[in-house]
Design a protein around this motif. Structure first.
Motif, PDB file in Angstrom:
ATOM      1  N   GLY A 464      22.869 101.371  24.309  1.00  0.00           N
ATOM      2  CA  GLY A 464      22.186 102.111  25.373  1.00  0.00           C
ATOM      3  C   GLY A 464      23.176 102.676  26.374  1.00  0.00           C
ATOM      4  N   LYS A 465      24.142 101.859  26.796  1.00  0.00           N
ATOM      5  CA  LYS A 465      25.152 102.320  27.757  1.00  0.00           C
ATOM      6  C   LYS A 465      26.041 103.407  27.155  1.00  0.00           C
ATOM      7  N   ARG A 466      26.233 103.333  25.847  1.00  0.00           N
ATOM      8  CA  ARG A 466      27.073 104.336  25.179  1.00  0.00           C
ATOM      9  C   ARG A 466      26.279 105.583  24.793  1.00  0.00           C
ATOM     10  N   GLN A 467      25.004 105.591  25.200  1.00  0.00           N
ATOM     11  CA  GLN A 467      24.099 106.723  24.957  1.00  0.00           C
ATOM     12  C   GLN A 467      23.957 107.029  23.467  1.00  0.00           C
ATOM     13  N   GLN A 468      23.894 105.958  22.674  1.00  0.00           N
ATOM     14  CA  GLN A 468      23.661 106.090  21.232  1.00  0.00           C
ATOM     15  C   GLN A 468      22.405 105.283  20.891  1.00  0.00           C
ATOM     16  N   LEU A 469      21.290 105.819  21.337  1.00  0.00           N
ATOM     17  CA  LEU A 469      20.017 105.102  21.271  1.00  0.00           C
ATOM     18  C   LEU A 469      19.585 104.822  19.834  1.00  0.00           C
ATOM     19  N   ASP A 470      19.879 105.735  18.928  1.00  0.00           N
ATOM     20  CA  ASP A 470      19.475 105.528  17.530  1.00  0.00           C
ATOM     21  C   ASP A 470      20.121 104.275  16.943  1.00  0.00           C
ATOM     22  N   LYS A 471      21.362 103.986  17.333  1.00  0.00           N
ATOM     23  CA  LYS A 471      22.037 102.788  16.836  1.00  0.00           C
ATOM     24  C   LYS A 471      21.387 101.522  17.391  1.00  0.00           C
ATOM     25  N   ALA A 472      20.875 101.614  18.620  1.00  0.00           N
ATOM     26  CA  ALA A 472      20.150 100.471  19.197  1.00  0.00           C
ATOM     27  C   ALA A 472      18.887 100.202  18.389  1.00  0.00           C
ATOM     28  N   PHE A 473      18.180 101.264  18.015  1.00  0.00           N
ATOM     29  CA  PHE A 473      16.970 101.106  17.202  1.00  0.00           C
ATOM     30  C   PHE A 473      17.308 100.557  15.820  1.00  0.00           C
ATOM     31  N   GLU A 474      18.443 100.967  15.269  1.00  0.00           N
ATOM     32  CA  GLU A 474      18.843 100.500  13.948  1.00  0.00           C
ATOM     33  C   GLU A 474      19.101  98.996  13.953  1.00  0.00           C
ATOM     34  N   VAL A 475      19.664  98.474  15.054  1.00  0.00           N
ATOM     35  CA  VAL A 475      19.901  97.030  15.183  1.00  0.00           C
ATOM     36  C   VAL A 475      18.580  96.268  15.032  1.00  0.00           C
ATOM     37  N   VAL A 476      17.539  96.755  15.686  1.00  0.00           N
ATOM     38  CA  VAL A 476      16.227  96.095  15.631  1.00  0.00           C
ATOM     39  C   VAL A 476      15.597  96.249  14.250  1.00  0.00           C
ATOM     40  N   ARG A 477      15.695  97.452  13.680  1.00  0.00           N
ATOM     41  CA  ARG A 477      15.107  97.670  12.354  1.00  0.00           C
ATOM     42  C   ARG A 477      15.728  96.744  11.308  1.00  0.00           C
ATOM     43  N   ALA A 478      17.063  96.640  11.346  1.00  0.00           N
ATOM     44  CA  ALA A 478      17.751  95.784  10.374  1.00  0.00           C
ATOM     45  C   ALA A 478      17.353  94.321  10.551  1.00  0.00           C
ATOM     46  N   SER A 479      17.172  93.896  11.784  1.00  0.00           N
ATOM     47  CA  SER A 479      16.798  92.500  12.056  1.00  0.00           C
ATOM     48  C   SER A 479      15.378  92.210  11.600  1.00  0.00           C
ATOM     49  N   LEU A 480      14.487  93.176  11.756  1.00  0.00           N
ATOM     50  CA  LEU A 480      13.100  92.979  11.339  1.00  0.00           C
ATOM     51  C   LEU A 480      12.982  92.879   9.819  1.00  0.00           C
ATOM     52  N   VAL A 491      14.501  90.794  22.956  1.00  0.00           N
ATOM     53  CA  VAL A 491      15.089  91.866  22.155  1.00  0.00           C
ATOM     54  C   VAL A 491      14.327  93.167  22.388  1.00  0.00           C
ATOM     55  N   GLY A 492      12.996  93.093  22.321  1.00  0.00           N
ATOM     56  CA  GLY A 492      12.185  94.284  22.566  1.00  0.00           C
ATOM     57  C   GLY A 492      12.357  94.812  23.984  1.00  0.00           C
ATOM     58  N   THR A 493      12.427  93.896  24.941  1.00  0.00           N
ATOM     59  CA  THR A 493      12.623  94.308  26.342  1.00  0.00           C
ATOM     60  C   THR A 493      13.957  95.015  26.510  1.00  0.00           C
ATOM     61  N   SER A 494      15.001  94.524  25.839  1.00  0.00           N
ATOM     62  CA  SER A 494      16.321  95.164  25.926  1.00  0.00           C
ATOM     63  C   SER A 494      16.276  96.575  25.351  1.00  0.00           C
ATOM     64  N   LEU A 495      15.529  96.743  24.253  1.00  0.00           N
ATOM     65  CA  LEU A 495      15.411  98.083  23.663  1.00  0.00           C
ATOM     66  C   LEU A 495      14.657  99.026  24.597  1.00  0.00           C
ATOM     67  N   ILE A 496      13.632  98.520  25.256  1.00  0.00           N
ATOM     68  CA  ILE A 496      12.909  99.330  26.246  1.00  0.00           C
ATOM     69  C   ILE A 496      13.848  99.727  27.379  1.00  0.00           C
TER      70      ILE A 496
END
Length: 629
Positions: A464-480, A491-496
């Motif tokens: 998020g800080k690096r402004q690469q939001l898609d990579k943040a979403f990928e972290v969650v997708r892979a974990s799910l 985890v969800g709160t951090s993504l929000i």
């Protein structure tokens, strides 16, 4: 008469005397043979056990019965002579006298030797012989698997047991509680603890050992929902706990943040029932106060009982930990001085807590001196000690020194764990040392560090800080996609938060919707809703912020209805978030239009309505008075 003397001699360990008495009776009844076979087994004399079986056979026209055979099989299996045990079982089987105990005894022997394939084969053989395995059969196999650390295989045996409609008993539950405590991942622990869901009517309180085992496992794994259910049965029981059980109850209710219940039980123990706490129970109560951030009560209790209960270093460590959490490093040092004045030895926990007390405040020079003192006194630091130093250096922004401490720890042969890894990663992200963060993540596998939910939250924050939001979403997708992983609401709160940091409230709302559908994972909580509402307010979208606030109130009310008897209900929204929302409504002239209804919903959800909402509430003639929080 001689028969009684034989049994008494065996119980007293007088094997030679029991043999002499046995021969005087020329064998006597079958019980004498069984006593001597057991004694031979305990002494490791397998040959003598088999010899006694043969004597029993020759002494009776009908031969030895299955009870004698089973004693001999057990003597062989217990001493690792499974070849002898197998031979005896085959003999009994050919004679048509083998029973379930015979097969279970051999199964248990294979399990104890770690030969689980052979144990499973015995289980199949039992069924093939027309004998249905019982709870004890499956428990023997499960218990051996858990002791050997094969938790997934133990879970498979439990599922097989259920498919065969074999009832779960107290031993099954105890074995799975042991599995839960030994599990490496939260998901594996949750699967083991799920056995409690299968026995809703089991009387845990009727067996204090079982009750303590369940309490201990649920507390250690921080399974609040199941812990609350178990404690509900305790509250409605007539159980009279021992001092040891009171200690576990203090820990359990403390974890549920029910310090008032801890205090009630303490009074019940020492005043109502006149029981004297032991050191462990006192430590648990002190820790309950510390966890509730009631340090002064903990100190007062310690002073009251200091002369009545044997004081130990752990008690001082607990108080030092409390002062550390309260940011009172000076008072922590005073407790340290008192401990030394009492002539008690310093231990690792006390030193680590003192270092942590200073590191939390960024006082790294005193922390470093304490570290040097502990080494000088021969107290070897562990990973937690190094973690406190690493976290302290990260707090003051000296990430390079934090890494220096970390590599010093590795050079001593200590293995990195998730906690110290998270401290380093969080320090890198907090101070925008992203290249270091990338290198750290690349080394994660080499150090065999298992990512926790907090690790995932930090990584999401980083992208998020690096402004690469898609990579943040990928972290969650892979974990799910990993069925073994349980994602918590953090985890969800951090993504929000990452979405809102990148000015993407639309994606933040999508995350909230997705969280409700996450399989085997945490649902949105008050922090999730509060984070989203605050972000929407900052984006100027008060209407959607109010809609989310209504949803949060409904979710909290539903949770309260489902957990009304357990005390596990949560708040609807953080108070500062509610203040921020109403202040924004006033600025945008929406206080009356949107605020009036919201005030009623907040009150119904037992949320304190801030003074800034009074304008909106002026026309609200319904709703109960706001409850204090």
């Amino acid at each position: 008469m001689y028969g009684c003397l034989v049994k008494f001699a065996v119980k007293c360990g007088r094997t030679e005397l029991s043999e002499k008495l046995f021969h005087r009776t020329r064998g006597g009844d079958i019980q004498n043979f069984m006593c001597l076979i057991r004694a031979a087994g305990r002494s490791g004399k397998v040959d003598r056990a088999v010899e006694l079986l043969r004597e029993a056979e020759s002494s009776r026209p009908q031969g030895a019965d299955i009870a004698v055979y089973n004693c001999a099989i057990d003597a062989c299996a217990t001493n690792g002579r499974l070849d002898f045990a197998r031979k005896l079982l085959d003999e009994a089987s050919k004679k048509g006298i083998a029973n379930l105990i015979s097969y279970n005894t051999l199964l248990k022997g294979h399990g104890a030797q770690g030969d689980f394939a052979a144990a499973r084969a015995v289980l199949r053989e039992t069924e093939a012989a027309g004998i249905m395995p019982d709870s004890a059969s499956y428990n023997c196999l499960m218990g051996s698997l858990v002791s050997a650390g094969h938790l997934a295989e133990a879970q498979e045996v439990l599922e097989q047991m259920e498919r065969k409609a074999v009832p779960v008993d107290h031993y099954t539950v105890s074995i799975m509680m042991k599995a839960a405590k030994r599990a490496r991942s939260p998901a594996d622990a949750a699967r083991a603890l799920a056995v409690l869901d299968r026995v809703p009517s089991m009387d845990f309180c009727g067996d204090e050992v079982l009750f303590n085992t369940v309490l201990d496992a649920c507390t250690q794994r921080q399974d609040l929902e199941r812990l609350a259910r178990v404690l509900k049965t305790f509250n409605s029981s007539t159980a009279r706990p021992s001092v040891s059980t009171y200690g576990l109850l203090f820990k359990a209710f403390s974890l549920l943040k029910r310090i008032a219940r801890c205090e009630y039980l303490w009074v019940e123990m020492v005043e109502t029932r006149g029981m004297k706490p032991n050191s462990v129970a006192l430590c648990c109560m002190l820790d309950a106060f510390i966890c509730a951030r009631q340090v002064e009560k903990a100190v007062a209790l310690f002073r009251e009982w200091k002369t009545k209960v044997t004081v130990n270093t752990v008690m001082y460590s607990t108080l030092v930990k409390g002062f550390a959490a309260a940011g009172e490093a000076d008072r922590a040092m005073e407790m340290f001085d008192e401990l030394r004045a009492d002539g008690l030895p310093m231990n690792l926990v006390t030193y680590t807590s003192l270092i942590d007390a200073h590191a939390r405040l960024g006082k790294m020079e005193p922390a470093k001196r304490l570290f040097e003192l502990m080494e000088k006194e021969g107290c070897e630091p562990n990973v937690i000690t190094f973690s406190a130093l690493v976290k302290g250096y990260c707090t003051v922004g000296d990430v390079d020194e934090a890494f220096s401490v970390f590599f010093s720890m590795l050079s001593r042969g200590l293995a990195a764990d998730t906690v110290i890894f998270n401290s380093l990663l969080d320090g890198c992200v907090r101070h925008s040392r992203f290249k270091l963060a990338d290198e750290l993540l690349a080394e994660m596998g080499r150090w065999d560090v298992q990512p926790s939910n907090f690790t995932l939250s930090i990584i999401i924050k980083m992208w998020g800080k690096r402004q690469q939001l898609d990579k943040a979403f990928e972290v969650v997708r892979a974990s799910l996609e990993d069925e073994r992983r349980f994602l918590d609401s953090q985890v969800g709160t951090s993504l929000i938060s990452a979405c809102l940091f990148n000015s993407r409230p639309d994606r933040a709302l999508e995350v909230l919707a997705d969280m409700k559908a996450w399989r085997n994972s945490g649902r949105p909580n008050e922090v999730t809703y509060g984070t989203l509402i605050s972000g929407l307010v900052r984006c100027g979208d008060c209407r959607r912020a109010v809609a989310i606030a209504h949803e949060a109130c409904e979710a909290a009310s539903a949770t309260r209805r489902s957990s009304s008897a357990t005390g596990a209900a949560r708040a609807a929204l953080p108070e500062d978030c509610v203040k921020q929302l109403f202040a924004a409504l006033r600025r945008q002239g929406l206080a009356e239009e949107l605020g009036t209804t919201l005030v009623g919903r907040l009150r119904a959800a037992r949320v304190r309505v801030p003074p800034c909402a009074t304008v909106a509430a002026a026309s609200d003639d319904g709703g109960a008075p706001a409850a204090a929080t």
